[in-house]
Design a protein around this motif. Structure first.
Motif, mmCIF file in Angstrom:
data_model
loop_
_atom_site.group_PDB
_atom_site.id
_atom_site.type_symbol
_atom_site.label_atom_id
_atom_site.label_comp_id
_atom_site.label_asym_id
_atom_site.label_seq_id
_atom_site.Cartn_x
_atom_site.Cartn_y
_atom_site.Cartn_z
ATOM 1 N N HIS A 54 3.525 0.036 1.562
ATOM 2 C CA HIS A 54 3.597 -1.080 2.215
ATOM 3 C C HIS A 54 2.784 -1.687 0.989
ATOM 4 C CE1 HIS A 54 3.593 0.768 6.435
ATOM 5 N NE2 HIS A 54 3.561 1.567 5.907
ATOM 6 N N THR A 60 9.231 -8.553 3.480
ATOM 7 C CA THR A 60 8.823 -8.434 1.959
ATOM 8 C C THR A 60 8.966 -9.565 0.751
ATOM 9 O OG1 THR A 60 9.082 -5.866 1.093
ATOM 10 C CG2 THR A 60 7.723 -5.872 2.875
ATOM 11 N N GLU A 64 3.468 -4.311 -1.014
ATOM 12 C CA GLU A 64 3.831 -5.334 -0.769
ATOM 13 C C GLU A 64 2.952 -5.770 0.463
ATOM 14 O OE1 GLU A 64 7.739 -6.653 -3.578
ATOM 15 O OE2 GLU A 64 8.346 -5.417 -1.465
ATOM 16 N N SER A 65 3.330 -7.072 0.227
ATOM 17 C CA SER A 65 2.447 -7.537 2.360
ATOM 18 C C SER A 65 3.647 -7.821 2.540
ATOM 19 C CB SER A 65 1.561 -8.973 1.540
ATOM 20 O OG SER A 65 2.401 -10.239 1.211
#
Length: 559
Positions: A56, A78, A58-59
């Motif tokens: 998580h 992502t 990476e957005s």
């Protein structure tokens, strides 16, 4: 109290003490086990938290529901990856099912398209079915085309995902958008045009790679085009052909970079990378950078922008520049090629067989003075190398050259491993694509039978250098000077007087003023007298990757 009673009481007390000790030991073991389990659970929890944190970190750009096959999946996108997890309904019994997730790295995706349902003959439009991602899958060293279909009937939802994926793929800066393609229609079995049209062009079109194609008409055509054409608009150069075409284009790229930089003495690294689509008989360079001899693998490396810096050599004779190349063979290798070139009317396989048998039948050593500079693994970048190169040239006289003199059957200098289907570990297995040095393999005078044993070992896993007459060195420069009169001539009327397998100690007869043959990347170069070869670290960039050894286990049947 009587003695028997006291004895019984003492025995019972001892038993109680032993039971208490055993109980204490059990409690300690239990407590220790619980502590260990708690530690393991803590470690597992930490690992799980770290994995979740990494996942998580990476957005999430997009999240949606798509069908993969017949099952619905929760799909996350992502900046670098696409992940999907099956949506599993709760069971009546409350059992927990662990779903099998999937991951696709965007670096392996080369195209994305909107999937539609179209009727027969319908060229455009149609109901939206979802998004298709075209990617590559690894099978050893081979890259294969694969497709991931994400089904969703919502046009708005599908186009949102399509546009986002398209934008992310555009962000890979090393991927070419416009390339100049050279095709040699005469290479090997004249299959280059067919290979390009059937295997490469459809992939380029799918990946939106635009092309400008030149079909070469003669030897040197690609070199003349490269000297004159404007290269500003291209992202890369692609060669479809054999080793001769590759050698010509690599030489042309470096030469063009020298001309553009107005640096006639010092090699300059070209700005454009070169991609090689194998269409020859051996494809040594393409096998060395891809590991396999496969046009689809080569095309996918080019499309995905996999770049590999590669060492090259410059060849000089009496201070005059001759050419750039990856490898050179003197003696046996040069004589084989010279004989083959005289029989151009033969089919390529027959021509090579004839030259090999003829050269082995007339195997004789050559008298050379062999000088070399020990090589060092280079960690410098190209700018540092160029900065130091002038100083190296000026201090050439002060460098500690090692000098050997004697009779040699073969001398090879190779800055790359020189893999091929016939030689799975390469002619120079102890070197790599970009280690800043070359392999020098010198085969001294020996009997014909021993020399053939040495050649046959190349088709096996190892042992080709385990002979007393073979010496190998890691070098950065080599100077070769024939010690007899210059020139090499074939003695057509020579009679074989010695018995098979006996060594020949008399060197090849040379004629005054004639040149001796040099095999540079499969091309015949005739040079009079001395040759100086220098290795230039990471001089050219090729599409591909460094390969330790080829996957192909094909055996050599040429001997």
């Amino acid at each position: 109290m009587s003695d028997p009673e006291e004895q019984l009481r003492g025995d019972s007390n001892e038993k109680k003490k032993k039971k208490e000790k055993r109980s204490d030991k059990k409690k300690k073991k239990k407590k220790q086990k619980e502590e260990e389990e708690e530690e393991e659970e803590g470690d597992q929890g930490e690992q799980q938290q770290a994995a979740e944190k990494e996942q998580h970190s990476e957005s999430v750009l997009l999240r949606g529901i798509f069908k993969l096959g017949k099952k619905s999946h929760d799909v996350l996108l992502t900046q670098t990856r696409l992940t999907w997890t099956p949506i599993v309904p709760e069971t009546p019994t409350g059992e927990v099912c662990v779903p099998q997730s999937g991951v696709l790295l965007l670096q392996d995706v080369f195209a994305v398209k909107v999937k539609r349902r179209r009727g027969a003959g319908q060229q455009s439009g149609g109901a939206v079915l979802g998004v298709s991602l075209f990617c590559c899958r690894r099978r050893g060293r081979r890259l294969e085309e694969d497709t991931l279909h994400l089904h969703n009937a919502s046009a708005e939802h599908t186009h949102t995902w399509f546009n986002t994926l398209k934008e992310l793929l555009t962000g890979f800066s090393s991927r070419p958008r416009y390339v100049k393609v050279f095709i040699n229609p005469s290479s090997h079995k004249k299959e280059a045009v067919h290979i390009y049209r059937e295997h490469v062009a459809p992939l380029f079109k799918m990946a939106d790679v635009r092309t400008e194609i030149t079909v070469t008409e003669r030897k040197g055509h690609a070199l003349s085009v490269m000297k004159e054409c404007k290269l500003d608009g291209y992202d890369g150069i692609v060669c479809v052909g054999g080793d001769g075409s590759v050698a010509e284009l690599c030489h042309a790229l470096v030469l063009r970079a020298q001309l553009d930089a107005d640096s006639p003495k010092n090699p300059v690294k070209p700005a454009l990378p070169l991609g090689i689509i194998p269409a020859g008989s051996t494809d040594v360079v393409s096998c060395s950078v891809y590991g396999v001899r496969d046009p689809v693998t080569a095309a996918l490396h080019i499309i995905l922008g996999h770049l590999q810096d590669v060492d090259m050599c410059s060849f000089w004779s009496h201070g005059q520049f001759v050419r750039f190349g990856f490898s050179a063979m003197f003696g046996f290798g040069g004589q084989c090629l010279a004989r083959a070139e005289k029989k151009r009317w033969m089919p390529s396989s027959q021509r090579r067989e004839y030259a090999l048998v003829k050269t082995l039948a007339r195997l004789r050593p050559e008298d050379y003075q062999l000088c070399f500079l020990p090589g060092k693994t280079s960690t410098r970048n190209q700018s540092e190398h160029r900065r130091d190169q002038a100083l190296n040239a000026e201090s050439e006289a002060e460098e500690s050259w090692t000098t050997n003199q004697g009779l040699y059957l073969s001398i090879s200098i190779m800055s790359i491993p020189c893999l091929s289907p016939h030689v799975p570990r390469g002619l120079a297995p102890n070197t790599s694509l970009a280690n800043g040095s070359a392999a020098l393999i010198a085969v001294g005078n020996t009997s014909r039978s021993e020399f053939i044993k040495h050649l046959k070992r190349y088709s096996s896993s190892s042992g080709q250098f385990n002979f007393s007459f073979v010496e190998t060195h890691t070098v950065s420069a080599v100077r070769i000077r024939p010690r007899s009169v210059t020139g090499w001539v074939e003695e057509e009327e020579e009679e074989e007087s010695e018995e098979e397998g006996n060594p020949r100690t008399t060197p090849i007869i040379r004629s005054e003023g004639a040149a001796f043959p040099l095999n540079v990347d499969g091309e015949l170069v005739e040079i009079a007298s001395e040759v100086l070869i220098r290795v230039h670290p990471r001089l050219i960039t090729l599409y591909g990757e460094d390969v330790d050894e080829a996957d192909s286990l094909a055996s050599c049947s040429c001997i």
